[in-house]
Scaffold this motif. Structure first.
Motif, mmCIF file in Angstrom:
data_model
loop_
_atom_site.group_PDB
_atom_site.id
_atom_site.type_symbol
_atom_site.label_atom_id
_atom_site.label_comp_id
_atom_site.label_asym_id
_atom_site.label_seq_id
_atom_site.Cartn_x
_atom_site.Cartn_y
_atom_site.Cartn_z
ATOM 1 N N VAL A 17 35.534 34.609 69.750
ATOM 2 C CA VAL A 17 35.111 33.289 69.260
ATOM 3 C C VAL A 17 36.294 32.535 68.661
ATOM 4 O O VAL A 17 36.490 31.342 68.936
ATOM 5 N N GLN A 18 37.113 33.252 67.878
ATOM 6 C CA GLN A 18 38.270 32.580 67.267
ATOM 7 C C GLN A 18 39.271 32.136 68.328
ATOM 8 O O GLN A 18 39.867 31.068 68.230
ATOM 9 N N ALA A 19 39.448 32.989 69.338
ATOM 10 C CA ALA A 19 40.361 32.613 70.427
ATOM 11 C C ALA A 19 39.842 31.375 71.149
ATOM 12 O O ALA A 19 40.600 30.447 71.451
ATOM 13 N N ASN A 21 37.847 29.159 69.882
ATOM 14 C CA ASN A 21 38.029 28.061 68.927
ATOM 15 C C ASN A 21 39.415 27.464 69.074
ATOM 16 O O ASN A 21 39.581 26.243 69.152
ATOM 17 N N PHE A 22 40.383 28.361 69.090
ATOM 18 C CA PHE A 22 41.773 27.886 69.195
ATOM 19 C C PHE A 22 41.987 27.135 70.507
ATOM 20 O O PHE A 22 42.626 26.084 70.524
ATOM 21 N N LEU B 65 34.696 31.980 59.840
ATOM 22 C CA LEU B 65 34.369 31.264 61.079
ATOM 23 C C LEU B 65 33.898 29.848 60.752
ATOM 24 O O LEU B 65 34.334 28.873 61.380
ATOM 25 N N TRP B 69 35.779 26.290 61.642
ATOM 26 C CA TRP B 69 35.146 25.141 62.304
ATOM 27 C C TRP B 69 35.412 23.859 61.529
ATOM 28 O O TRP B 69 35.643 22.802 62.109
ATOM 29 N N MET B 72 38.893 22.824 62.178
ATOM 30 C CA MET B 72 38.955 22.218 63.513
ATOM 31 C C MET B 72 38.410 20.796 63.492
ATOM 32 O O MET B 72 38.999 19.891 64.092
ATOM 33 N N ALA B 176 43.498 37.165 66.633
ATOM 34 C CA ALA B 176 43.206 36.346 67.819
ATOM 35 C C ALA B 176 44.400 35.464 68.156
ATOM 36 O O ALA B 176 44.829 35.379 69.318
ATOM 37 N N LEU B 177 44.991 34.844 67.112
ATOM 38 C CA LEU B 177 46.176 34.003 67.339
ATOM 39 C C LEU B 177 47.328 34.840 67.882
ATOM 40 O O LEU B 177 48.039 34.424 68.807
ATOM 41 N N ILE B 180 46.725 35.660 71.504
ATOM 42 C CA ILE B 180 46.987 34.486 72.344
ATOM 43 C C ILE B 180 48.500 34.278 72.488
ATOM 44 O O ILE B 180 49.013 34.071 73.594
#
Lengths: 149, 289
Positions: A17-19, A21-22, B65, B69, B72, B176-177, B180
Motif C-alpha cells: 500500500v505504501q509503495a 501510495n508513493f 498510513l 495519505w 499526499m 517500501a521507499l 522502490i
C-alpha cells in the motif's frame, strides 16, 4: 526474523500500500507539478534564447543598414560633386561661348556699321562733288553773263 | 505497553545467552528496563511499530498510513495549485518551485552526466525528497501523536492509540521507499549497461580478487535496503523519542529548539535519501572496469 517483523509491525500488505501510495504521489506530482513547471522553464528558456537571437539579428541588421547607408551617402556625395563639377564646367563653357558669340556679333556689327558709314561718306562725297560741279557751272555762267553785259 | 515488556524479555534472553559472570550486570540492566517501563507507565509511550486503528478491505489501517495519505493530499494540493497557476512572468511561489525543481534537475544532470537520464529520473528523485521532507516537517504538527483514543489493553492497563503518527516512524514506509529505490537503481543500471555488463559487476570470473570484490559488491547492494530503510526510520523515530522524553521532563520551551533541530534533521534525512539514491544510480550506470 519473525520477531523483527513483529516488533516493527512489518506487514507486506502495508508495504505494498505504501509503495502504491508513493507511485500515486509520483504520478500526481509529475502530472500536476513537474511537467508543467519544466515545460514552463523550457518555454521561457526558448523565449529568452529567441529574444537574444532576434536582438543579435536586429543588431546585425542595424549594422548592415548603417553600412549601406554610409556607402549610399558616400556615393551620393560623390556623384553630386561630380555633377556639380561637370555642370560648372559646362556653365563656364557656355558662358565663354556666349561671350565669344557676342564678341563676334559685335565685331560683325561694327564692321558692317563702318562699311555703311564709308558708303554713306562716299555717297555724300559723290553727291557733293556733283553739286560742286553744278555750282561751278552756274558760277561760270553768271561770270560769263556779267562779262557780256 | 508492548515494547517495554518485550524489551525486558529480550534483555533477559541476551543476558542468559551471553552468560556473563557478573550477575549484577544483568540485574542492573533489568532494573534499568523496569525503571524505564515504569516511566512508560507514567506517561512516556514509545512504540516501534505503527498502531493499528482499523481495517479496510483486509488491509490493516495504521495511523502512519492515514498520516501518509494526509501528506499526499497536502502535496497534491500544493502541486495542483502551483501547477495550475503557472505564468510566463512568475510570482513568488512559482519562482520558489521553479528554482527548486530547476536546481534539482541541474544537480542531477551534473551528477549523472546525462541530461536525458536526469530528466527521466527527475520525478522519482524529487518525489522521494518531497514526500520524505513533507512527512518529516509535519512530524510536530499539533495533533499528530496527540489525538487518538484510549483502549483497554490486554494487560489490564489503559493504552493510548494515536490516530496520526509521523509517517517515517513506520518501518513499512521507509522499507517500501527503500525497496522502490533499490528496484529503480537496479533497473536503471540494467537498462543503461545491458544485463550482461551489469551482471559482470557482481559476477566477475576474471580473477579471484575480482570475484571476491564482486560478491562484496553484491552484498553491499542488498544491504542498501536495510541501510536506506533503517537510517530514515531510526533518525526520525529517535527525534520523536527525544522530543517525547524532553517533553516528559520539561514540557515548555525546552522542546522547541529540539523540535527545530528535528525539522532540520528531517530535511537532511530527506536530502540524504534522495541524494544516496541518485549516487547509487550513478554508480549503477557507471561502466565496470
Amino acid at each position: 526474523m519473525e520477531e523483527i517483523v513483529k516488533v516493527f509491525g512489518l506487514n507486506w500488505k502495508l508495504l505494498i500500500v505504501q509503495a502504491v501510495n508513493f507511485g500515486v504521489l509520483l504520478l500526481a506530482l509529475w502530472y500536476f507539478l513537474y511537467r508543467p513547471v519544466l515545460k514552463m522553464l523550457d518555454t521561457r528558456r526558448e523565449k529568452i534564447e529567441e529574444g537574444v537571437k532576434s536582438a543579435e539579428k536586429s543588431q546585425e541588421r542595424l549594422r548592415e543598414i548603417e553600412g549601406e547607408r554610409d556607402t549610399v551617402l558616400k556615393e551620393a556625395t560623390k556623384s553630386a560633386e561630380e555633377l556639380l563639377a561637370s555642370s560648372k564646367e559646362r556653365a563656364q563653357e557656355q558662358a565663354s561661348q556666349i561671350v565669344n558669340d557676342a564678341n563676334t556679333r559685335a565685331d560683325s556689327i561694327l564692321v558692317s556699321a563702318e562699311q555703311r558709314a564709308q558708303e554713306a561718306k562716299e555717297q555724300a562725297l559723290r553727291e557733293s562733288k556733283a553739286e560742286i560741279g553744278k555750282a561751278a557751272v552756274l558760277a561760270a555762267e553768271r561770270i560769263l553773263k556779267e562779262k557780256q553785259s | 505497553m508492548r515494547a517495554p515488556l518485550f524489551l525486558k524479555r529480550r534483555v533477559r534472553h541476551i543476558m542468559e545467552d551471553i552468560s556473563i559472570d557478573g550477575q549484577q550486570i544483568s540485574e542492573a540492566t533489568i532494573y534499568a528496563v523496569e525503571t524505564a517501563s515504569s516511566y512508560a507507565d507514567s506517561g512516556i509511550h514509545i512504540a516501534l511499530a505503527a498502531e493499528r486503528v482499523g481495517e479496510f478491505l483486509g488491509i490493516p489501517l495504521t495511523n502512519t498510513l492515514i498520516t501518509s495519505w494526509i501528506v499526499m493530499a497536502i502535496l497534491f494540493t500544493i502541486a495542483f495549485f502551483v501547477g495550475r497557476n503557472l505564468k510566463m512572468i512568475p510570482g513568488r511561489v512559482q519562482t520558489l518551485f521553479e528554482e527548486m525543481l530547476n536546481f534539482i534537475l541541474n544537480y542531477m544532470t551534473e551528477v549523472l552526466e546525462d541530461g536525458k537520464l536526469a530528466r527521466k529520473l527527475f520525478p522519482f528523485i524529487t518525489t522521494l525528497f518531497l514526500f520524505i521532507f513533507a512527512s518529516n516537517v509535519l512530524e510536530f504538527t499539533p495533533g499528530i501523536g496527540s489525538i487518538g483514543f484510549i483502549e483497554q489493553s490486554s494487560h489490564g492497563g489503559e493504552a493510548f492509540t494515536p490516530l496520526l503518527r509521523s509517517v517515517n516512524t513506520d518501518l513499512n514506509v521507509t522499507l517500501a521507499l527503500a525497496v522502490i529505490a533499490f528496484i529503480v537503481i537496479e533497473v536503471v543500471g540494467v537498462a543503461t549497461l545491458g544485463i550482461m555488463k551489469y551482471a559482470s559487476k557482481f559476477l566477475n570470473f576474471k580473477s579471484v580478487i575480482g570475484f571476491l570484490v564482486g560478491i562484496i559488491e553484491l552484498f553491499s547492494e542488498v544491504a542498501r535496503l536495510i541501510s536506506f530503510s533503517f537510517r530514515l526510520f531510526g533518525n526520525i523515530l529517535a527525534g520523536e523519542v527525544l522530543i517525547v522524553v524532553i517533553m516528559f521532563f520539561v514540557p515548555y520551551l525546552v522542546p522547541v529548539p529540539m523540535m527545530l533541530f528535528e525539522v532540520f534533521v528531517g530535511l537532511i534525512q530527506a536530502a540524504i535519501f534522495a541524494l544516496l539514491t541518485l549516487f547509487f544510480i550513478k554508480i549503477a550506470i557507471t561502466e565496470p572496469h
